[in-house]
Design a protein around this motif. Structure first.
Motif, PDB file in Angstrom:
ATOM      1  N   ALA A 159       0.801  -1.232   0.000  1.00 36.32           N
ATOM      2  CA  ALA A 159       0.000   0.000   0.000  1.00 36.32           C
ATOM      3  C   ALA A 159       0.825   1.269   0.000  1.00 36.32           C
ATOM      4  N   LEU A 180     -10.432  -2.506   2.308  1.00 38.66           N
ATOM      5  CA  LEU A 180      -9.004  -2.674   2.563  1.00 38.66           C
ATOM      6  C   LEU A 180      -8.804  -3.239   3.962  1.00 38.66           C
ATOM      7  N   HIS A 181      -8.159  -4.398   4.033  1.00 35.39           N
ATOM      8  CA  HIS A 181      -7.816  -5.015   5.320  1.00 35.39           C
ATOM      9  C   HIS A 181      -6.364  -4.685   5.660  1.00 35.39           C
ATOM     10  N   CYS A 182      -6.130  -4.285   6.895  1.00 32.52           N
ATOM     11  CA  CYS A 182      -4.765  -4.063   7.371  1.00 32.52           C
ATOM     12  C   CYS A 182      -4.393  -5.229   8.274  1.00 32.52           C
ATOM     13  N   GLN A 184      -2.023  -6.280  10.619  1.00 34.66           N
ATOM     14  CA  GLN A 184      -0.948  -5.759  11.473  1.00 34.66           C
ATOM     15  C   GLN A 184      -0.024  -6.882  11.925  1.00 34.66           C
ATOM     16  N   PHE A 199      -1.331  -5.141   3.557  1.00 32.78           N
ATOM     17  CA  PHE A 199      -2.741  -4.829   3.312  1.00 32.78           C
ATOM     18  C   PHE A 199      -3.289  -5.789   2.267  1.00 32.78           C
ATOM     19  N   LEU A 201      -6.285  -5.670  -0.450  1.00 31.97           N
ATOM     20  CA  LEU A 201      -7.292  -4.864  -1.138  1.00 31.97           C
ATOM     21  C   LEU A 201      -8.306  -5.796  -1.790  1.00 31.97           C
ATOM     22  N   MET A 217     -12.569   0.333   5.482  1.00 35.63           N
ATOM     23  CA  MET A 217     -11.271  -0.012   6.062  1.00 35.63           C
ATOM     24  C   MET A 217     -11.532  -0.974   7.208  1.00 35.63           C
ATOM     25  N   VAL A 238      -4.577   4.553   5.699  1.00 32.32           N
ATOM     26  CA  VAL A 238      -3.447   3.672   5.383  1.00 32.32           C
ATOM     27  C   VAL A 238      -2.158   4.256   5.945  1.00 32.32           C
ATOM     28  N   HIS A 241      -1.849   3.767   9.728  1.00 35.40           N
ATOM     29  CA  HIS A 241      -1.480   2.404  10.124  1.00 35.40           C
ATOM     30  C   HIS A 241      -0.004   2.130   9.827  1.00 35.40           C
ATOM     31  N   GLN A 242       0.468   2.622   8.704  1.00 39.73           N
ATOM     32  CA  GLN A 242       1.877   2.425   8.368  1.00 39.73           C
ATOM     33  C   GLN A 242       2.788   3.165   9.344  1.00 39.73           C
TER      34      GLN A 242
END
Length: 694
Positions: A159, A180-182, A184, A199, A201, A217, A238, A241-242
């Protein structure tokens, strides 16, 4: 999880991430995770019976692992003949139904709507950098053609902003739903582990394009969905989270006592800030008990602007007193409800270990520290917007001394209290002594806000006390000056505490206040008990223009001129006053407007030592005698400046007489108490004790 991280500005620039991805480029392939990491979200969107096109399969084991768990309809394509030959040979015996084909993903020969899913692991990321994204757009267009209605493009990506923007905007324009899945990373302690989350998508094709974008999200495989309205919001989420992942990695692999890393935790549903966390590490040579690795300190509500919690030096002092290797200082936000300490602890606990120092055992208990064991108390009584200063709020808080205070805060700089007054019960006279902020009292207020009034005899700001004490240089209260009127021009109203004190307690004084912002005047009247009369007037307008007009008109001299006006430009190293107020031309006009024995009093807040020196040089060029009083624990210093036209203006002669002058002023203030029997809470002699020649 009810909290989402929002990190510091350090991570918000495009340049930061451009360098980050370039630096890590050679190792990128291994970042995307294996089947064990991705299987949960892949199984959620791709069924075993689906016909799946795997785009840019490379030599990844993902297709093989999917095949082994039941996905028998996989078509793997890659542009590299070498890769395709190798993968076919590798799977010929064990997976005879798993085929690999040399196909250009931008122009396949498959029929329209012939697949129920397309799986992309890193291919979009690789292609987006080619031909300014044109190659990636061709690939996405081709994927859209071969997918049937209801089918999904599932893309595993890091991402990078340019990549995710390209893909999301492409599918939004086609009317597809975008989620969009994060995923972690766990709190890894390995310094070589990659910092960023992966991520996934997921773009779903509809028969008819959606009239409005569907953007969602999700944290993890099954986290709560956060619906967004614009692509920019999704990109911002995004980045957050990054940035949080990078910050977390930095904290888990090293300590830095000189750094003040901070992040804001927001309410997941509303997106509003709920907690601000600042990390303070102990210096390398500190003698910290081995068991004192990590602690969380909860700042009482209403105390977050105190020097101990809001300044770098204060936080270092707090961490030194707590004596932990790492202390995370937590401030709570306005307009958020907090039940009790236990509830706050429960809410923060899931994220605590993300911020732990290196070497912290996963199962070690993390202590939560506080002042007096409660959360403090805050009540917002008014909110509004000023055209000049932006949003503001008026709030009642309980200080650490147990007393109630009212504050004006402009939300553009929420860490700064613009004005503050102490509150007392309307039906009882004030008999409190000076602040002694050592003991916490119960959090709940004893009386309702409607029965509270401002104690005009109590100046909360130490620099206001010094400005009042500066009247001793004028000889206020001396026997020979009895019944002699005193005229004051004050630029900057705030909550009106300083001019009200002057009017209520200085004998024979008349005060003209110049205030630029009409909203500030209305707030002072409504919430800070400010009242006008023939001895206290307000001129609405620019302070500089008022100075210039008075000088042009002539014939009007003041015994005292005070500047207590803040600078809205936060990029300058001087937050009070604005630079124009200490230009030589203005200082000369000020000098011409005060009486021969008059005093110019300036509240100076300057963090830039070079700029401060320049200001002092300009002031001293106009006013021969300058005494300075620094405010303990703050950047403020008050300059007391005289024209040098009388025998006591010389500093060497002023100091011996100041003690008696302080006693005379103290006596005059106390003898002129107001009709409600409130008295001034001020010690003039103590305030003048630390005066120095500037």
């Amino acid at each position: 999880m009810s909290l989402l991280p929002r990190t510091a500005e350090e991570f918000s620039s495009a340049e930061y991430w451009e360098k980050f991805f370039k630096k890590r480029g050679e190792k990128a392939f291994e970042w995307y995770g294996d089947y064990n990491k991705l299987c949960g979200v892949l199984h959620k969107y791709i069924k075993t019976q689906d016909k799946v096109l795997v785009v840019g399969c490379g030599n990844s084991e993902l297709s093989e692992q999917l095949y082994d768990v039941g996905y028998k309809h996989l078509t793997n394509i890659d542009i590299s003949e070498t890769v395709v030959t190798h993968m076919n040979q590798r799977n010929a015996e064990r997976r005879p139904g798993l085929t690999f084909q040399q196909v250009d993903a931008t122009q396949t020969l498959y029929e329209d709507a012939s697949y129920q899913a397309a799986l992309d692991k890193g291919t979009l990321d690789a292609m987006a950098s080619e031909e300014e994204g044109a190659l990636a757009r061709k690939m996405l267009t081709e994927v859209g053609r071969v997918l049937s209605v209801g089918a999904r493009y599932v893309c595993v990506t890091l991402a990078q902003e340019s990549v995710i923007r390209l893909a999301v905007e492409h599918f939004v324009q086609l009317g597809w739903a975008v989620r969009l899945h994060c995923l972690q990373e766990e709190s890894g302690k390995d310094e070589d582990s990659f910092a960023l989350p992966v991520f996934v998508l997921v773009c779903t094709k509809f028969r008819q394009p959606m009239p409005a974008p569907i953007l969602e999200m999700c944290l993890g495989e099954d986290g709560a969905l956060n619906r967004l309205t614009q692509v920019a919001e999704l990109l911002s989420a995004v980045r957050e989270h990054q940035a949080y992942s990078v910050l977390r990695k930095r904290l888990r692999t090293g300590t830095d006592a000189s750094s003040n890393l901070s992040l804001t935790l927001c309410h997941a549903k509303t997106g509003l800030p709920r907690y601000t966390l600042t990390v303070q590490d102990s210096p390398p040579g500190a003698k910290v008990p081995r068991s004192n690795l990590f602690a969380i300190f909860i700042v009482p509500q209403g105390s977050e602007t105190a020097w101990l919690y809001s300044s770098s030096e204060g936080r270092r002092q707090l961490a030194f007193s707590a004596n932990f290797r790492r202390l995370v200082i937590v401030a709570m936000h306005r307009n958020q409800e907090y039940t009790d300490m236990q509830a706050v602890q429960s809410e923060l606990s899931p994220m605590v270990m993300d911020l732990a120092p290196p070497g912290m055992p996963d199962n070690q208990q993390v202590p939560f520290l506080s002042v007096g064991g409660d959360l403090g108390w805050r009540e917002v009584v008014s909110r509004g917007v000023s055209e000049l200063s932006g949003e503001y709020c008026v709030e009642n808080v309980r200080g650490e001394d147990g007393q109630l205070y009212r504050r004006l805060v402009f939300l553009s700089n929420a860490a700064l209290v613009q004005s503050e007054s102490r509150l007392v019960s309307s039906n009882t006279a004030s008999s409190h002594k000076k602040k002694n902020k050592k003991k916490a009292k119960p959090a709940a207020p004893a009386t309702s806000s409607s029965s509270l009034s401002v104690d005009s005899g109590f100046l909360c700001c130490a620099h206001h006390e010094v400005m009042v004490a500066g009247l001793a240089m004028l000889g206020v209260g001396m026997p020979q000056n009895k019944d002699v009127p005193v005229s004051v021009l004050l630029v900057g109203l705030g909550g009106g505490g300083l001019p009200q004190f002057l009017r209520d307690f200085v004998p024979g004084v008349t005060v003209e206040v110049v205030e630029l912002d009409p909203v500030v005047l209305e707030v002072a009247k409504e919430w800070f008990g400010f009242r006008l009369d023939d001895r206290l007037t307000v001129s609405l307008g620019d302070g500089l223009e008022r100075i210039c007009d008075l000088e042009k008109e002539g014939g009007c001299l003041f015994d005292v001129i005070m500047f207590d006006v803040d600078n809205k430009d936060s990029t300058v190293g001087m937050s009070c006053p604005p630079a124009a107020f200490v230009e030589t031309s203005i200082l000369q006009k000020v000098c011409s407007l005060i009486t021969p024995k008059g005093v110019f009093i300036l509240n100076l807040v300057c963090r830039d030592s070079v700029l401060r020196k320049s200001v002092l040089e300009r002031v001293s060029a106009v006013f021969p005698t300058i005494l300075s009083r620094k405010i303990e624990g703050e950047v403020n210093e008050v300059l007391l400046c005289s024209r040098g036209e009388n025998e006591t203006s010389d500093a060497t002669r002023i100091f011996p007489s100041l003690n008696q002058a302080a006693k005379n002023l103290q006596s005059a203030l106390c003898s002129n108490r107001t009709g409600d029997n409130r008295r001034p809470h001020i010690d003039i002699a103590e305030l003048l004790k630390d005066l120095k020649v500037a």
